[in-house]
Motif scaffolding. Structure first.
Motif, PDB file in Angstrom:
ATOM      1  N   GLU A 174       0.826  -1.207   0.000  1.00  0.00           N
ATOM      2  CA  GLU A 174       0.000   0.000   0.000  1.00  0.00           C
ATOM      3  C   GLU A 174       0.862   1.259   0.000  1.00  0.00           C
ATOM      4  O   GLU A 174       0.345   2.371  -0.141  1.00  0.00           O
ATOM      5  N   ASN A 175       2.159   1.093   0.133  1.00  0.00           N
ATOM      6  CA  ASN A 175       3.067   2.230   0.087  1.00  0.00           C
ATOM      7  C   ASN A 175       3.000   2.913  -1.274  1.00  0.00           C
ATOM      8  O   ASN A 175       2.801   2.258  -2.308  1.00  0.00           O
ATOM      9  N   ASN A 176       3.186   4.222  -1.287  1.00  0.00           N
ATOM     10  CA  ASN A 176       3.088   4.998  -2.532  1.00  0.00           C
ATOM     11  C   ASN A 176       4.078   4.554  -3.602  1.00  0.00           C
ATOM     12  O   ASN A 176       3.854   4.787  -4.793  1.00  0.00           O
ATOM     13  N   LEU A 177       5.180   3.916  -3.190  1.00  0.00           N
ATOM     14  CA  LEU A 177       6.171   3.458  -4.155  1.00  0.00           C
ATOM     15  C   LEU A 177       5.544   2.601  -5.242  1.00  0.00           C
ATOM     16  O   LEU A 177       5.942   2.659  -6.407  1.00  0.00           O
ATOM     17  N   PHE A 178       4.529   1.826  -4.882  1.00  0.00           N
ATOM     18  CA  PHE A 178       3.935   0.895  -5.831  1.00  0.00           C
ATOM     19  C   PHE A 178       2.741   1.476  -6.590  1.00  0.00           C
ATOM     20  O   PHE A 178       2.076   0.767  -7.329  1.00  0.00           O
ATOM     21  N   HIS A 179       2.499   2.758  -6.408  1.00  0.00           N
ATOM     22  CA  HIS A 179       1.324   3.344  -7.041  1.00  0.00           C
ATOM     23  C   HIS A 179       1.587   4.687  -7.720  1.00  0.00           C
ATOM     24  O   HIS A 179       0.756   5.158  -8.487  1.00  0.00           O
ATOM     25  N   GLU A 180       2.731   5.304  -7.474  1.00  0.00           N
ATOM     26  CA  GLU A 180       2.957   6.655  -7.978  1.00  0.00           C
ATOM     27  C   GLU A 180       3.961   6.734  -9.115  1.00  0.00           C
ATOM     28  O   GLU A 180       4.238   7.808  -9.619  1.00  0.00           O
ATOM     29  N   LEU A 188       3.705   1.707 -17.590  1.00  0.00           N
ATOM     30  CA  LEU A 188       3.832   0.378 -17.006  1.00  0.00           C
ATOM     31  C   LEU A 188       3.818   0.431 -15.489  1.00  0.00           C
ATOM     32  O   LEU A 188       3.645  -0.587 -14.836  1.00  0.00           O
ATOM     33  N   GLY A 189       4.043   1.607 -14.921  1.00  0.00           N
ATOM     34  CA  GLY A 189       4.397   1.731 -13.525  1.00  0.00           C
ATOM     35  C   GLY A 189       3.320   1.500 -12.496  1.00  0.00           C
ATOM     36  O   GLY A 189       2.988   2.399 -11.720  1.00  0.00           O
ATOM     37  N   CYS A 190       2.773   0.308 -12.443  1.00  0.00           N
ATOM     38  CA  CYS A 190       1.882  -0.058 -11.344  1.00  0.00           C
ATOM     39  C   CYS A 190       2.049  -1.546 -11.086  1.00  0.00           C
ATOM     40  O   CYS A 190       2.368  -2.322 -11.991  1.00  0.00           O
ATOM     41  N   LEU A 191       1.858  -1.941  -9.852  1.00  0.00           N
ATOM     42  CA  LEU A 191       2.032  -3.328  -9.460  1.00  0.00           C
ATOM     43  C   LEU A 191       1.004  -4.203 -10.162  1.00  0.00           C
ATOM     44  O   LEU A 191      -0.196  -3.938 -10.108  1.00  0.00           O
ATOM     45  N   LYS A 192       1.487  -5.249 -10.837  1.00  0.00           N
ATOM     46  CA  LYS A 192       0.598  -6.093 -11.632  1.00  0.00           C
ATOM     47  C   LYS A 192       1.001  -7.552 -11.498  1.00  0.00           C
ATOM     48  O   LYS A 192       2.185  -7.882 -11.451  1.00  0.00           O
ATOM     49  N   LYS A 193       0.013  -8.430 -11.463  1.00  0.00           N
ATOM     50  CA  LYS A 193       0.241  -9.860 -11.326  1.00  0.00           C
ATOM     51  C   LYS A 193       0.736 -10.439 -12.650  1.00  0.00           C
ATOM     52  O   LYS A 193       0.217 -10.107 -13.721  1.00  0.00           O
ATOM     53  N   VAL A 194       1.731 -11.303 -12.573  1.00  0.00           N
ATOM     54  CA  VAL A 194       2.249 -11.969 -13.763  1.00  0.00           C
ATOM     55  C   VAL A 194       1.286 -13.073 -14.190  1.00  0.00           C
ATOM     56  O   VAL A 194       0.770 -13.825 -13.359  1.00  0.00           O
ATOM     57  N   ALA A 195       1.037 -13.159 -15.484  1.00  0.00           N
ATOM     58  CA  ALA A 195       0.191 -14.220 -16.040  1.00  0.00           C
ATOM     59  C   ALA A 195       1.086 -15.331 -16.571  1.00  0.00           C
ATOM     60  O   ALA A 195       2.118 -15.064 -17.191  1.00  0.00           O
ATOM     61  N   TYR A 196       0.683 -16.571 -16.316  1.00  0.00           N
ATOM     62  CA  TYR A 196       1.464 -17.718 -16.768  1.00  0.00           C
ATOM     63  C   TYR A 196       0.677 -18.455 -17.852  1.00  0.00           C
ATOM     64  O   TYR A 196      -0.449 -18.897 -17.620  1.00  0.00           O
ATOM     65  N   LYS A 197       1.291 -18.570 -19.032  1.00  0.00           N
ATOM     66  CA  LYS A 197       0.586 -19.155 -20.170  1.00  0.00           C
ATOM     67  C   LYS A 197       1.503 -20.094 -20.940  1.00  0.00           C
ATOM     68  O   LYS A 197       2.700 -19.814 -21.095  1.00  0.00           O
ATOM     69  N   PRO A 198       0.960 -21.197 -21.469  1.00  0.00           N
ATOM     70  CA  PRO A 198       1.761 -22.056 -22.350  1.00  0.00           C
ATOM     71  C   PRO A 198       1.960 -21.369 -23.692  1.00  0.00           C
ATOM     72  O   PRO A 198       1.168 -20.494 -24.078  1.00  0.00           O
TER      73      PRO A 198
END
Length: 315
Positions: A174-180, A188-198
């Motif tokens: 929740e720190n601003n580092l991951f949102h600002e 690109l600059g926001c925390l995002k979940k990696v997708a795993y695909k074949p």
């Protein structure tokens, strides 16, 4: 998808200095252990339905690659050559037919038809265009910070914490580092979940071409950064990335050979986990840090079923 409130970062024993000077290292993709990390997953240049449309006489969509792309100089040559080969193959296969359309529709969906047409795409042209895309991505000014949902995975302790000699930090997302970081220049600059695909679910080059023929390089870049092969799914990874071109060093940002070091407040750390082989020196540094900042400290210990669990350390 909203990020979990807490994520974890693995550190090797070479980063014990974190406890004296808290810094996160945002790495360039070439520093990653996976050779294919941030390489776009592309299974072909054209989708099969495009090949069908072309062979049926539809309007050919020719991509207009942006000037900065290494594909720009020969993009028209590539598409012209490829389309000409398709046309030549079609005429050769059905030269005795009065009406090509029914023949093509039937033949192209058969295994033999797919081999005849798609091998032109996949085996002749795809390697060349992939190499050009990879070259551009490697020259991109990128900095990436990787986190995980899992602090106890034994493979990650071996791989990212130098055979259990390192440590893991529990981080408040929740720190601003991951949102600002995100802005017009750093989309690109926001925390995002990696997708795993074949690879069988990978996209085609034409998926990144708009109806008016523009090449969507930023979309390809996002997919390259935030998509990995399924073999890595155990990592349960989240990432934050940004483009560093034009970014000037400051009191909080320092350039290094591996990427960027960004100073972070100690309050962002909500827990420290020591590996089973952590040295006494690291343990002492972690105890001092956790005592000073009132941060919980844990020691990883093996379980009878050959897993790890975290036991609290009394400060």
């Amino acid at each position: 998808m909203p990020a979990p409130q807490r994520l974890y970062k693995f550190f090797s024993d070479a980063r014990t200095s974190f406890f004296d000077s808290p810094q996160f290292l945002f790495r360039h993709p070439e520093q990653f252990n996976d050779f294919f990390d941030c390489a776009p997953q592309i299974q072909g240049v054209y989708r099969p339905d495009y090949i069908k449309s072309f062979l049926m006489g539809s309007i050919i969509l020719r991509a207009k690659i942006p000037p900065l792309s290494p594909m720009h100089n020969d993009s028209n040559e590539f598409y012209n050559t490829f389309d000409a080969e398709l046309e030549s193959k079609c005429i050769d296969l059905f030269k005795n037919s009065q009406d090509l359309a029914p023949q093509i529709i039937t033949f192209i969906d058969t295994p033999k038809g797919q081999k005849e047409f798609f091998e032109i795409d996949k085996y002749k042209h795809l390697p060349r265009i992939i190499n050009k895309i990879n070259s551009q991505l490697k020259n991109q000014f990128l900095a990436i910070f990787c986190l995980t949902e899992n602090a106890t995975n034994k493979v990650m302790w071996a791989q990212y914490a130098n055979d259990n000699k390192g440590f893991v930090l529990e981080i408040n997302t929740e720190n601003n580092l991951f949102h600002e970081i995100k802005d017009k220049k750093n989309s690109l600059g926001c925390l995002k979940k990696v997708a795993y695909k074949p690879i069988s679910k990978a996209r085609f080059v034409t998926d990144y071409i708009t109806p008016n023929g523009d090449f969507r390089y930023n979309a390809l870049l996002r997919d390259a950064i935030f998509t990995k092969q399924t073999i890595w799914s155990f990592e349960k990874e989240w990432r934050i990335a940004f483009i560093t071109e034009g970014l000037l060093p400051s009191n909080n940002v320092t350039r290094c050979d591996a990427g960027l070091l960004i100073s972070v407040p100690s309050s962002i750390i909500k827990g420290v986990y020591l590996g089973t082989r952590a040295s006494d020196e690291m343990r002492d540094s972690a105890i001092k840090f956790c005592t000073k900042h009132d941060t919980p400290l844990f020691q990883m210990v093996p379980t009878p079923d050959q897993e790890f669990t975290a036991e609290p350390v009394i400060l």
